[in-house]
Motif scaffolding. Structure first.
Motif, PDB file in Angstrom:
ATOM      1  N   LEU A  39       0.629  -1.043  -0.061  1.00  0.00           N
ATOM      2  CA  LEU A  39       0.090  -0.003  -0.044  1.00  0.00           C
ATOM      3  C   LEU A  39       0.862   1.253   0.064  1.00  0.00           C
ATOM      4  O   LEU A  39       2.035   1.348   0.703  1.00  0.00           O
ATOM      5  CB  LEU A  39      -1.014   0.100   1.119  1.00  0.00           C
ATOM      6  CG  LEU A  39      -1.928  -1.306   1.168  1.00  0.00           C
ATOM      7  CD1 LEU A  39      -2.670  -1.153   2.613  1.00  0.00           C
ATOM      8  CD2 LEU A  39      -2.717  -1.227   0.252  1.00  0.00           C
ATOM      9  N   PRO A  40       0.372   2.450  -0.306  1.00  0.00           N
ATOM     10  CA  PRO A  40       1.087   3.595  -0.619  1.00  0.00           C
ATOM     11  C   PRO A  40       1.872   3.943   0.603  1.00  0.00           C
ATOM     12  O   PRO A  40       2.850   4.530   0.628  1.00  0.00           O
ATOM     13  CB  PRO A  40       0.089   4.634  -1.085  1.00  0.00           C
ATOM     14  CG  PRO A  40      -0.784   3.881  -1.970  1.00  0.00           C
ATOM     15  CD  PRO A  40      -1.103   2.485  -1.053  1.00  0.00           C
ATOM     16  N   GLY A  41       1.191   4.028   1.934  1.00  0.00           N
ATOM     17  CA  GLY A  41       1.833   4.298   2.872  1.00  0.00           C
ATOM     18  C   GLY A  41       3.001   3.519   3.851  1.00  0.00           C
ATOM     19  O   GLY A  41       3.421   3.544   4.703  1.00  0.00           O
ATOM     20  N   SER A  42       3.339   2.388   3.027  1.00  0.00           N
ATOM     21  CA  SER A  42       4.195   1.387   3.572  1.00  0.00           C
ATOM     22  C   SER A  42       5.527   2.026   3.797  1.00  0.00           C
ATOM     23  O   SER A  42       6.286   3.052   3.287  1.00  0.00           O
ATOM     24  CB  SER A  42       4.422   0.219   2.434  1.00  0.00           C
ATOM     25  OG  SER A  42       5.565  -0.429   3.055  1.00  0.00           O
ATOM     26  N   GLU A  43       6.221   1.461   4.987  1.00  0.00           N
ATOM     27  CA  GLU A  43       7.558   1.994   5.472  1.00  0.00           C
ATOM     28  C   GLU A  43       8.448   1.561   4.313  1.00  0.00           C
ATOM     29  O   GLU A  43       9.809   2.121   4.335  1.00  0.00           O
ATOM     30  CB  GLU A  43       7.750   1.324   6.647  1.00  0.00           C
ATOM     31  CG  GLU A  43       7.960  -0.318   6.672  1.00  0.00           C
ATOM     32  CD  GLU A  43       8.636  -0.772   8.044  1.00  0.00           C
ATOM     33  OE1 GLU A  43       9.187  -0.047   8.645  1.00  0.00           O
ATOM     34  OE2 GLU A  43       8.073  -1.920   8.291  1.00  0.00           O
ATOM     35  N   THR A  44       8.315   0.626   3.416  1.00  0.00           N
ATOM     36  CA  THR A  44       8.935   0.357   2.287  1.00  0.00           C
ATOM     37  C   THR A  44       9.539   1.824   1.614  1.00  0.00           C
ATOM     38  O   THR A  44      10.740   1.987   1.236  1.00  0.00           O
ATOM     39  CB  THR A  44       8.570  -0.576   1.248  1.00  0.00           C
ATOM     40  OG1 THR A  44       8.502  -1.876   1.762  1.00  0.00           O
ATOM     41  CG2 THR A  44       9.232  -0.661   0.084  1.00  0.00           C
ATOM     42  N   ASP A  55       9.676   4.666   2.869  1.00  0.00           N
ATOM     43  CA  ASP A  55      10.710   5.526   3.607  1.00  0.00           C
ATOM     44  C   ASP A  55      12.108   4.900   3.439  1.00  0.00           C
ATOM     45  O   ASP A  55      13.048   5.677   3.425  1.00  0.00           O
ATOM     46  CB  ASP A  55      10.111   5.563   4.893  1.00  0.00           C
ATOM     47  CG  ASP A  55       9.105   6.263   5.249  1.00  0.00           C
ATOM     48  OD1 ASP A  55       8.604   7.203   4.695  1.00  0.00           O
ATOM     49  OD2 ASP A  55       8.119   5.792   6.294  1.00  0.00           O
ATOM     50  N   ILE A  56      12.436   3.520   3.444  1.00  0.00           N
ATOM     51  CA  ILE A  56      13.589   2.688   3.234  1.00  0.00           C
ATOM     52  C   ILE A  56      14.081   3.250   2.037  1.00  0.00           C
ATOM     53  O   ILE A  56      15.289   3.735   1.888  1.00  0.00           O
ATOM     54  CB  ILE A  56      13.471   1.143   3.682  1.00  0.00           C
ATOM     55  CG1 ILE A  56      13.027   1.127   5.082  1.00  0.00           C
ATOM     56  CG2 ILE A  56      14.491   0.526   3.176  1.00  0.00           C
ATOM     57  CD1 ILE A  56      12.518  -0.320   5.219  1.00  0.00           C
ATOM     58  N   GLY A 112      17.329   8.478  -2.170  1.00  0.00           N
ATOM     59  CA  GLY A 112      16.786   9.597  -2.992  1.00  0.00           C
ATOM     60  C   GLY A 112      15.511   9.394  -3.813  1.00  0.00           C
ATOM     61  O   GLY A 112      15.057  10.343  -4.749  1.00  0.00           O
ATOM     62  N   LEU A 113      14.954   8.289  -3.752  1.00  0.00           N
ATOM     63  CA  LEU A 113      13.870   7.853  -4.500  1.00  0.00           C
ATOM     64  C   LEU A 113      12.649   8.287  -3.929  1.00  0.00           C
ATOM     65  O   LEU A 113      11.984   8.489  -2.802  1.00  0.00           O
ATOM     66  CB  LEU A 113      13.873   6.270  -4.615  1.00  0.00           C
ATOM     67  CG  LEU A 113      14.963   5.607  -5.280  1.00  0.00           C
ATOM     68  CD1 LEU A 113      14.826   4.015  -4.903  1.00  0.00           C
ATOM     69  CD2 LEU A 113      14.652   5.657  -6.809  1.00  0.00           C
ATOM     70  N   ALA A 114      11.648   8.932  -4.994  1.00  0.00           N
ATOM     71  CA  ALA A 114      10.418   9.294  -4.775  1.00  0.00           C
ATOM     72  C   ALA A 114       9.368   8.477  -5.837  1.00  0.00           C
ATOM     73  O   ALA A 114       9.822   8.305  -6.892  1.00  0.00           O
ATOM     74  CB  ALA A 114      10.101  10.837  -5.070  1.00  0.00           C
ATOM     75  N   ASP A 115       8.171   8.264  -5.226  1.00  0.00           N
ATOM     76  CA  ASP A 115       7.329   7.387  -6.360  1.00  0.00           C
ATOM     77  C   ASP A 115       6.408   8.334  -7.056  1.00  0.00           C
ATOM     78  O   ASP A 115       5.859   9.193  -6.719  1.00  0.00           O
ATOM     79  CB  ASP A 115       6.044   6.514  -5.133  1.00  0.00           C
ATOM     80  CG  ASP A 115       5.318   5.957  -6.151  1.00  0.00           C
ATOM     81  OD1 ASP A 115       5.696   5.178  -7.166  1.00  0.00           O
ATOM     82  OD2 ASP A 115       4.060   5.937  -5.724  1.00  0.00           O
ATOM     83  N   LEU A 116       6.318   7.984  -8.515  1.00  0.00           N
ATOM     84  CA  LEU A 116       5.491   8.814  -9.383  1.00  0.00           C
ATOM     85  C   LEU A 116       4.329   8.022  -9.594  1.00  0.00           C
ATOM     86  O   LEU A 116       3.208   9.116  -9.713  1.00  0.00           O
ATOM     87  CB  LEU A 116       6.116   8.344 -10.708  1.00  0.00           C
ATOM     88  CG  LEU A 116       7.534   8.597 -11.152  1.00  0.00           C
ATOM     89  CD1 LEU A 116       7.844   8.156 -12.362  1.00  0.00           C
ATOM     90  CD2 LEU A 116       7.761  10.319 -11.003  1.00  0.00           C
TER      91      LEU A 116
END
Length: 267
Positions: free
Chosen positions: A196-201, A203-204, A209-213
């Motif tokens: 799910l979008p709120g996963s701590e994955t 954050d890891i 430096g990654l951000a989800d599109l």
């Protein structure tokens, strides 16, 4: 450069899937749920699990490899298990595949398990083993390297929430990427994460430096009409800030799986 990530669903929608993957003109195809069955003489076999039967395209990887002769093709199985044609049993491998157009030389790569280990005598109990593949390419036209990684996240029968196994999976993926990525590289990470979008994955993964599109651009659906459940998040594509995105699209049409293809065009 065009990157496409897709859970191919074992090739169950083979008729639209093959022309889509051939004609989409991707430079890199990151594919999950791929099948290779050596010695099978049937096009279709059946996966059986606790009363569920699912059609699988027996040699989806080899078919796509033949259809894309201008690409380097990599198959990375997580397990060898049983597929059936009636009462006949076949040993079939299941896992990831990566296709790279040969105009982009591969100058580094690593593959490994982010959950569990390779199983040679069955698919194993849930949550089953999962792997990831990371490649470093050089773009001759633009004069820079780029690192691309994909994985198929573990499926937990209890749902898509955070678990210690998923935390380990995320850290293992970061470790794998760090084996390949150089300082300053553009980085793209994608796949069917089963999260799910709120996963701590996330954050890891942000440590790279990654951000989800998907979520940052307001998309709320990465599934097709062939998937009937809620929630409808599964697939993600993350980039570092130095990736210049031209187009990003969770492709609604054509439907080639129960997952949407994620299509990224970058400078």
């Amino acid at each position: 450069m065009r990157i496409v990530s897709l859970n191919a669903w074992g090739g169950r929608l083979h008729e639209p899937l093959m022309p889509y993957l051939v004609n989409v003109e991707a430079d890199v195809l990151c594919l999950q749920e791929m099948v290779r069955t050596q010695g099978a003489d049937a096009d279709w076999l059946v996966y059986r699990d606790h009363g569920i039967e699912l059609l699988q395209r027996a040699n989806l990887f080899e078919e796509l490899k033949a259809a894309l002769p201008a690409y380097d093709a990599f198959f990375l199985p997580v397990a060898r298990g049983d597929l059936f044609e009636g009462d006949r049993r076949f040993d079939s491998e299941f896992g990831l595949a990566t296709f790279v157009r040969r105009t982009y030389p591969i100058i580094g790569q690593a593959a490994g398990f982010v959950h569990g280990e390779f199983s040679a005598d069955g698919y194993g109990p849930h949550p089953r083993s999962r792997n990831a593949h990371c490649i470093r390419l050089f773009d001759y036209e633009r004069g820079y390297p780029i690192t691309i990684a994909h994985m198929h996240g573990l499926r937990d029968l209890e749902g898509k929430g955070d678990t210690p196994a998923r935390r380990h999976q995320a850290n293992a993926l970061v470790d794998l990427i760090r084996q390949v990525k150089h300082e300053g590289d553009r980085l793209v990470v994608c796949g069917d994460f089963n999260l799910l979008p709120g996963s701590e994955t996330f954050d890891i993964l942000s440590s790279l430096g990654l951000a989800d599109l998907v979520t940052s651009r307001g998309y709320e659906d990465t599934r097709t009409s062939h998937y009937k459940k809620q929630p409808r998040f599964a697939d993600y594509m993350l980039v570092t800030s130095n990736v210049e995105v031209i187009t990003f699209d969770p492709v609604a049409e054509p439907e080639v799986s129960d997952h949407r293809a994620l299509l990224l065009d970058l400078k």
